[in-house]
Structures are given as C-alpha cells and as structure tokens.
Design an enzyme around this catalytic site. Structure first.
Site, PDB file in Angstrom:
ATOM      1  N   GLN A 124       0.836  -1.189   0.000  1.00  0.00           N
ATOM      2  CA  GLN A 124       0.000   0.000   0.000  1.00  0.00           C
ATOM      3  C   GLN A 124       0.876   1.247   0.000  1.00  0.00           C
ATOM      4  O   GLN A 124       1.751   1.381   0.861  1.00  0.00           O
ATOM      5  CB  GLN A 124      -0.877  -0.036   1.261  1.00  0.00           C
ATOM      6  CG  GLN A 124      -1.754   1.162   1.467  1.00  0.00           C
ATOM      7  CD  GLN A 124      -2.035   1.391   2.950  1.00  0.00           C
ATOM      8  OE1 GLN A 124      -1.129   1.652   3.737  1.00  0.00           O
ATOM      9  NE2 GLN A 124      -3.286   1.280   3.324  1.00  0.00           N
ATOM     10  N   GLY A 125       0.669   2.131  -0.953  1.00  0.00           N
ATOM     11  CA  GLY A 125       1.439   3.375  -1.005  1.00  0.00           C
ATOM     12  C   GLY A 125       0.563   4.568  -0.655  1.00  0.00           C
ATOM     13  O   GLY A 125       0.005   5.233  -1.534  1.00  0.00           O
ATOM     14  N   TYR A 126       0.423   4.838   0.637  1.00  0.00           N
ATOM     15  CA  TYR A 126      -0.402   5.972   1.080  1.00  0.00           C
ATOM     16  C   TYR A 126       0.466   7.048   1.744  1.00  0.00           C
ATOM     17  O   TYR A 126       0.636   8.132   1.233  1.00  0.00           O
ATOM     18  CB  TYR A 126      -1.457   5.517   2.102  1.00  0.00           C
ATOM     19  CG  TYR A 126      -2.662   4.805   1.537  1.00  0.00           C
ATOM     20  CD1 TYR A 126      -2.719   4.422   0.199  1.00  0.00           C
ATOM     21  CD2 TYR A 126      -3.760   4.518   2.347  1.00  0.00           C
ATOM     22  CE1 TYR A 126      -3.833   3.762  -0.297  1.00  0.00           C
ATOM     23  CE2 TYR A 126      -4.872   3.872   1.849  1.00  0.00           C
ATOM     24  CZ  TYR A 126      -4.907   3.485   0.529  1.00  0.00           C
ATOM     25  OH  TYR A 126      -6.009   2.843   0.058  1.00  0.00           O
ATOM     26  N   SER A 127       0.986   6.709   2.951  1.00  0.00           N
ATOM     27  CA  SER A 127       1.681   7.714   3.751  1.00  0.00           C
ATOM     28  C   SER A 127       2.958   8.190   3.070  1.00  0.00           C
ATOM     29  O   SER A 127       3.591   7.447   2.320  1.00  0.00           O
ATOM     30  CB  SER A 127       2.047   7.131   5.112  1.00  0.00           C
ATOM     31  OG  SER A 127       0.904   6.762   5.819  1.00  0.00           O
ATOM     32  N   SER A 159       4.711  -1.535   4.147  1.00  0.00           N
ATOM     33  CA  SER A 159       5.043  -2.896   4.554  1.00  0.00           C
ATOM     34  C   SER A 159       4.918  -3.802   3.342  1.00  0.00           C
ATOM     35  O   SER A 159       4.118  -3.533   2.448  1.00  0.00           O
ATOM     36  CB  SER A 159       4.104  -3.359   5.679  1.00  0.00           C
ATOM     37  OG  SER A 159       2.778  -3.028   5.374  1.00  0.00           O
ATOM     38  N   GLU A 242      -9.796  -1.023   7.863  1.00  0.00           N
ATOM     39  CA  GLU A 242      -8.561  -1.327   8.579  1.00  0.00           C
ATOM     40  C   GLU A 242      -8.686  -1.122  10.089  1.00  0.00           C
ATOM     41  O   GLU A 242      -8.246  -1.956  10.863  1.00  0.00           O
ATOM     42  CB  GLU A 242      -7.430  -0.446   8.046  1.00  0.00           C
ATOM     43  CG  GLU A 242      -6.078  -0.775   8.658  1.00  0.00           C
ATOM     44  CD  GLU A 242      -4.975   0.152   8.161  1.00  0.00           C
ATOM     45  OE1 GLU A 242      -3.847  -0.318   8.059  1.00  0.00           O
ATOM     46  OE2 GLU A 242      -5.237   1.337   7.890  1.00  0.00           O
TER      47      GLU A 242
END
Lengths: 397, 355
Positions: A124-127, A159, A242
């Site tokens: 996951q590429g969010y923050s 992660s 989540e």
C-alpha cells in the site's frame, strides 16, 4: 437479549467442526507471502468457503451471500482449534473490497483471483514523510504523458514492498484542485523501472516497513481505480476496513491468559508471581478492561446483524482503546518478569520467545499507525460527540 | 442473536427517565441533599411506575422482571442522581428473600413502596475491627456500618459469616444513627445490636453471594448513568462556554478529554448489559462478571466524573453548577459493597485460567 445463534447456525457450526476434523492437520502453523504450504491451504479454504467467502465465484471466490453470524462462527471455531485462517495482507484485506466496489470489470477479472489465492502480493502506497495524519496533503505526483502516468515522489510505511508484485498507490494528479479532490488511485507493478525499496528498521529490530522511492515510474493510463481526482474517496472506503481490525478483544484475552499463566508458573525468591498482590491487581484490572471490550465487541456484532441498533460510538472507540490495552498487557508481562523482562534476541532466559517484549514495542507502533490515538480522539469528539473542528490557521504568505 | 435492550426495556427506561426529568430537577435533589425533605415523594413517584416491585415476582405481587430491567432503571436513577432506596429495597431485599424463599409475604408491600427494607451487607463483605455482627441462634449482637437507607422499616442484615437476617427497625435492643457521607442523595446509617431478636433469612453463604452479585450489577449500572450524565454535561458546557473568542469545545485539549471519557464509558454499557444478563442466564459467569463490572465501572466512573469537572473549569468546582452531586455519587458507588481491589480479588478467586 439473545446470545445464541439459533439451530440452523449450530448446524453450520457442526459443518465447520467437521471440516476442521477432516482437514485441520494440513493447516500450516505460520506462513506469509510466497509460502507454498500457506498457498495450498488457502486454496482448500476457498474451495470450502472459509476464505474469500463472499467474493463472487467469477472472480475466484466462494460466492456465498454475506452472513455475519456464519463468518463469526468460522472465526470462533478456527481460533478455538488454532487453525490457520488463511492468507492476509493488504491486497486481500484492503484492495479486493475496493475493487469489488469501485473497480472496472477488467480490473476485477485481472486482479481479484490471483490476489485472494496468494499469487499476487500487494503493498500500500499511502503515507509519505510529509503526509501522515494529514494524508490528503500527499505530494507524490503523477503527470500524464501520452498514454502513461509518470510517477515521482516517495512513500513510507510500505510494509511488504520488498515482497510485493504490485502497489496500490495514492498520487496527486490535479495539483490545482483542492487537496482532497486532486488525488488518484493508481495500480502498478513493483518491478517497473524507477522504483527503489529501502527497508525501514523499527524499534523492534525488524524491518516491518519500508521506504519506497519513485523516479519517473511509467504506469499505463488505464491502471487507475475510479476517476481522476477520486482517489481520496476510494482510499477512505478502505481505511474504514482497517481500523477496527487492529486490536480484536479475543486476541487480547488470549494474551491476558498468557500473562496469567506466566504469573502462575514463574517464581521469584520462591514466591509465585501471582501471589504478589500488586501484580495480581494489575492483571485483574486489565482483565476488567478486556471484558469491557469483549462485551463491546458482542454489541458491535449484534448491531451489524440488527440494523436498528445504534452502536456508532461503540465502533469508533475500538482502535483507540484496543491498541492501548494491548500495549499495557504486554507491559505487565515485562514488569512481572523483572530483569528477565529485559531479555531479547538470543538471550537464553527469554520467555515465550521474547514475544512480550516484541509486542510491547509493536503495539506502540499500532497506537500510532492506522490513525494515531490523537486522530482517533478527534474523530470520536467530532463525529461521535458532535464537537466542532479546530479552526484552520491561515498560512503566512 | 440480539445483544441489546428489548423495546420493553427501552420503554421502561424511558418512562423512568421521563418521570425524573419532569419531577426531579436539580433543585429537588438539592432539597433532599440539604435535609429539607426526605426521598419519600420521589419513591412514591417511582412506586406509581411499579419500580419498587421490579424484581418482586408476580406471585409475590411485583412485576417479576429481570436483572437487565433492574439495570436499565438503575442507570436512569444514576443519570438523575436520584435520591431513593432503590438499591436496598428494590434489588437487595427482593433478591435475598426470593433466593432464600423466606419472608416473601413482605414483598407485596415492598412492591407498592409502602415497606422499605434497608440493607446491611458490609459486615459480610469485610468487617472492621470496631464493627462486625454475630448471631447466636437468632439473636444478633454487634454493629453494622454503612447500612443503606436510614428511613427503612426493616433491615436485611448480614453477619460476619455471611448469614442473612431480617430485623425490624424498631426491634428491642436495636439502635440506629445516621452516618454522614460525601453523598447526600442516598442515606446510610449505623445499626447497633444488643441481643436483638431477628428472623433468619438464610444460613447459606450462597444466598448472600447471589444477593451481593445482584447489588454489584445494580451499583455498576447506577455508575454508568452517573458517568453518562457527567459526560453529557461536559459536552453541553463545552459547546456553550466561550474563551479566546471560541467555544472551548473547539480546543483539542478539551475535545480529547471528552473523547477519552466517551472511549472509556461506551464499552461499559455493553459490560453492564452482559453482567445483568449473566445474573439471570449464565450462572457460571455471574459472580466473575458482577465483580469485574462493578470494579471497572468504579474506575471509569471516577475518571469520567473528575474529567467532566475539569472540563467545567472553575464552575465545576462550585456548588452553583451542582456537578459535584454526580462526582460524589460515583465516589459513593465506588466505595460501597466492596472496593475495586477487593472485587478484583474475588473475581480472581472464582475464575481458573481459561484453556
């Protein structure tokens, strides 16, 4: 008040128990991404409806109607018998639900089947370093060049990025639009040229996360979920999935039983730790809090079944309370062990493989991750209690 | 599967709440607290709704409802800091007499509110060096402290070895004197026994324990209501009070205090429901849940009432706002019928490690 699930569900429970009796021996003890045994087990689970249960058959799932009680019974029986519940990860838990809701037919066909079977691993590429609690201020950008997006920027807390085949990623595509309306949700392969993954070692000593850098990463134009500029809505649909799952009360009870067992077996100066009234009271105080969260959990389950019950606030507090409770539980185990509570790594006096020390630190991470405790308190006070937002401060020119 | 209040239980709670909102504004509470009037009028009003006979069986002349019904009423009473002998006369006495199957003929007039039975359980929970009660046959000697209800007609009394007796307030050899506490909405007294003839209710400590468990859940439910009101008052106050040209509810420091109160308190609601349900339906968990619930609610009640006071700033400390009635109610509930520490010890003693 009726805590039973009724005869037809008890029949279903028998079915689950029969499955466990027949296949349980094949359940792998552990097994993360790429583990052959875990992938084989996942296939067995999907075939019998114990994983990917409500995902339509056409996308590789079991295709059952959603049934909260059946899901609960499966979880209870698997947990009781310590049976592996199948593969997890952000692809299965977060991307698949969003594709089902907002993906194109082609995207569903292409991604869901391999993802739920553990053949396609996602990160996951969010923050970003500059976009944590204020995620919508993210600055990784994607510009359209012909039929391709060109992505530049940096993500953090990715992660499994070092294992992943693909990433689902929030990028800024409309720099002129208000911050929530300028974001798009892209999917791209992790072996695309221009991606660099650096492990991020955390306080546990492991690299549970990574930093991921993008330099002119070219992504086919159609690999977008939702429309241009709709990425924030897409992401929010998944974040809801989540939060509550970070700190289930049944897991807290299992850990608490572990502390109690430790206290009933360990002796210091000939005295069992459980016979120390100070430690004992700390244990029972935590037991009271765990029980409160377990009852809260039953209420939440009931509210999902009986739509007229209002349990909005009861749901909002779970992440805040649950992660703090786990952290304190692990801390108690360390405290009662005295100096042995310091042991780590290859120390021969380690108890429980050092899981107390590890989880004590890991749960501090979870208090912060997935929306910090302070963000949770904003949500509870604003959406739960109806209190106003903090006024915005004008930026100095 | 349905975990929550039935529509009848919600209606019951609503009817009590409506009565208290209309008939028991804070000024009326103050009159009782200052000793100008006693709680008889409130108790009569609650009697008109059938509340004293909630747990009295229909055969004995009551409504024959269950522990969860008692809990939702108790919560409403706590919310309004209601002066009443509910805990002793409507919970402790009916549970004891019906569990023992003794003196049930009294319960008809308990159910109408005409007869008030006070409760002296403290000596069975843990007698002080300067108190304690012993029975020789049916003759009682000694002293019982922090007895619930100074105006009762009869008392259910526990000896130090957890036998239960019933004694008339005007029995020969019995003297009664009020004990002042921080909490003025419910009264306590001390009873001195000098060769007092009493009626045996039960020699079985199991009857005492069952009565104690029911009382613990009722007290926890009272604290739930008390703390919920304290939180609600804090939010209302924060939304009105302005400083620095803003309502203070817009400051994160204040919002986070309110969020912490809600986060601690909301799971308590489900916990009280479950504990009450367990009293009637899950006997193997009843004592453990009753102890943990009363202990946990005591901690949360203390945290919420003090935090609410802080949200009110200086006004919270004054008598003008009257928030201290809720603070003291939660404090009273924390101390009586077993401190949190004592109850956690009891909870541990009745549980073995789960597999």
């Amino acid at each position: 008040m009726d805590l039973s699930f009724g005869p037809e569900y008890e029949e279903f429970r028998t079915e689950v128990q029969q499955f466990i009796a027949e296949h349980g021996s094949k359940s792998p003890r552990q097994g993360g991404a790429r583990d052959k045994e875990a992938i084989a087990w996942q296939k067995v689970l999907i075939e019998h409806g114990y994983a990917a249960r409500t995902i339509p058959k056409e996308y590789g799932g079991f295709g059952a109607e959603p049934d909260i009680i059946k899901s609960r019974i499966i979880a209870e029986e698997f947990s009781k018998n310590q049976i592996n519940t199948g593969l997890g990860g952000q692809g299965i838990s977060m991307l698949v639900p969003v594709l089902l809701e907002m993906g194109t037919e082609e995207q569903k066909q292409e991604f869901i089947r391999p993802t739920i079977h553990g053949e396609m691993i996602w990160c996951q590429g969010y923050s970003e370093p500059g976009a944590g609690s204020d995620l919508a201020s993210l600055s990784t950008k994607a510009e359209l060049d012909g039929d391709e997006w060109v992505v530049n920027g940096q993500k953090i807390w990715t992660s499994t990025a070092h294992l992943a085949d693909w990433i689902f990623c929030l990028v800024r595509t409309e720099p002129e639009a208000p911050k929530h309306q300028g974001i798009s949700f892209l999917l791209f392969r992790m072996d695309t040229p221009g991606i660099e993954v650096r492990p991020l070692v955390d306080m546990t000593g492991d690299a549970n996360f990574n930093e991921t850098f993008f330099t002119d990463v070219r992504v086919p134009k159609h690999q977008i979920v939702g429309q241009r500029g709709q990425g924030w809505q897409v992401a929010n649909a998944i974040l809801g999935h989540e939060r509550g799952s970070l700190a289930p009360p049944d897991a807290a009870q299992t850990r608490l039983n572990g502390v109690r067992k430790l206290m009933e077996t360990e002796t210091v100066g000939g005295e069992k730790l459980i016979d120390n009234p100070v430690y004992r009271d700390r244990l029972m105080k935590l037991q009271g809090r765990v029980l409160a969260m377990k009852c809260n959990d039953i209420r939440l389950l009931s509210a999902r079944i009986n739509k007229t019950q209002d349990a909005k606030l009861a749901g909002m507090i779970v992440k805040l309370q649950g992660t703090e409770l786990r952290h304190e539980l692990e801390a108690l185990a360390i405290d009662v062990m005295g100096e042995i509570g310091l042991a780590y790594g290859d120390n021969p006096y380690l108890r429980g493989n050092g899981s107390w020390q590890y989880q004590y630190m890991y749960y501090l991470g979870l208090i912060i991750g997935g929306g910090t405790s302070q963000i949770q308190k904003n949500i509870i006070s604003e959406r739960g209690l109806g209190m106003p937002k903090e006024p915005k401060i004008e930026k100095k020119a | 599967m349905e975990f929550g209040l039935s529509s009848e239980q919600s209606l019951l709670q609503d009817s009590v709440t409506r009565y208290l909102s209309e008939q028991l504004p804070l000024d009326e509470v103050r009159k009782v607290a200052s000793g100008d009037v006693n709680d008889a009028a409130v108790w009569q009003g609650l009697a008109d709704l059938g509340i004293p006979g909630l747990l009295v069986s229909e055969a004995n002349g009551g409504l024959g409802l269950g522990s969860l019904d008692a809990a939702v009423v108790s919560e409403a009473l706590g919310y309004h800091v209601t002066p009443s002998p509910f805990l002793s006369s409507a919970v402790i006495a009916p549970v004891a007499l019906q569990t023992a199957g003794r003196c049930e003929d009294l319960l008809g007039s308990v159910a109408t509110g005409e007869l008030r039975i006070g409760a002296a359980l403290a000596e069975g929970i843990g007698a002080r060096a300067d108190a304690g009660l012993t029975a020789n046959g049916n003759t009682l000697n000694g002293k019982s402290l922090f007895v619930l209800d100074v105006d009762a007609d009869q008392y259910l009394v526990a000896t130090s070895d957890r036998k239960l007796y019933l004694v008339a307030a005007d029995a020969a050899g019995l003297s009664r004197s009020p004990l002042s506490t921080i909490e003025k909405t419910r009264s306590t007294c001390e009873l001195n026994f000098s060769n007092v003839d009493a009626t045996l209710v039960s020699e079985d400590p199991g009857v005492f324990d069952k009565t104690w468990d029911a009382a613990l859940v009722a007290v926890a439910a009272d604290t739930l209501g008390t703390a919920q009101s304290a939180l609600d008052q804090a939010v209302v106050y924060a939304m009105q009070r302005e400083q620095f040209n803003r309502v203070i509810a817009s400051f994160q420091a204040v919002k986070h205090m309110c969020a912490e109160m809600a986060a601690e308190l909301e799971p308590c609601r489900a916990m009280v429901w479950y504990a009450a349900h367990a009293l009637d339906e899950i006997p193997e968990e009843a004592t453990m849940m009753a102890c943990h619930t009363k202990a946990h609610l005591s901690e949360v009640g203390q945290f919420v009432t003090r935090t609410s006071t802080e949200v009110h700033g200086g006004m919270g400390f004054t008598d003008l706002v009257g928030l201290h009635y809720w603070f003291k109610r939660a404090g009273f509930n924390r101390q009586i019928l077993g401190s949190p520490e004592l109850l956690r010890e009891r909870a541990l003693s009745v549980t073995t490690l789960a597999a």
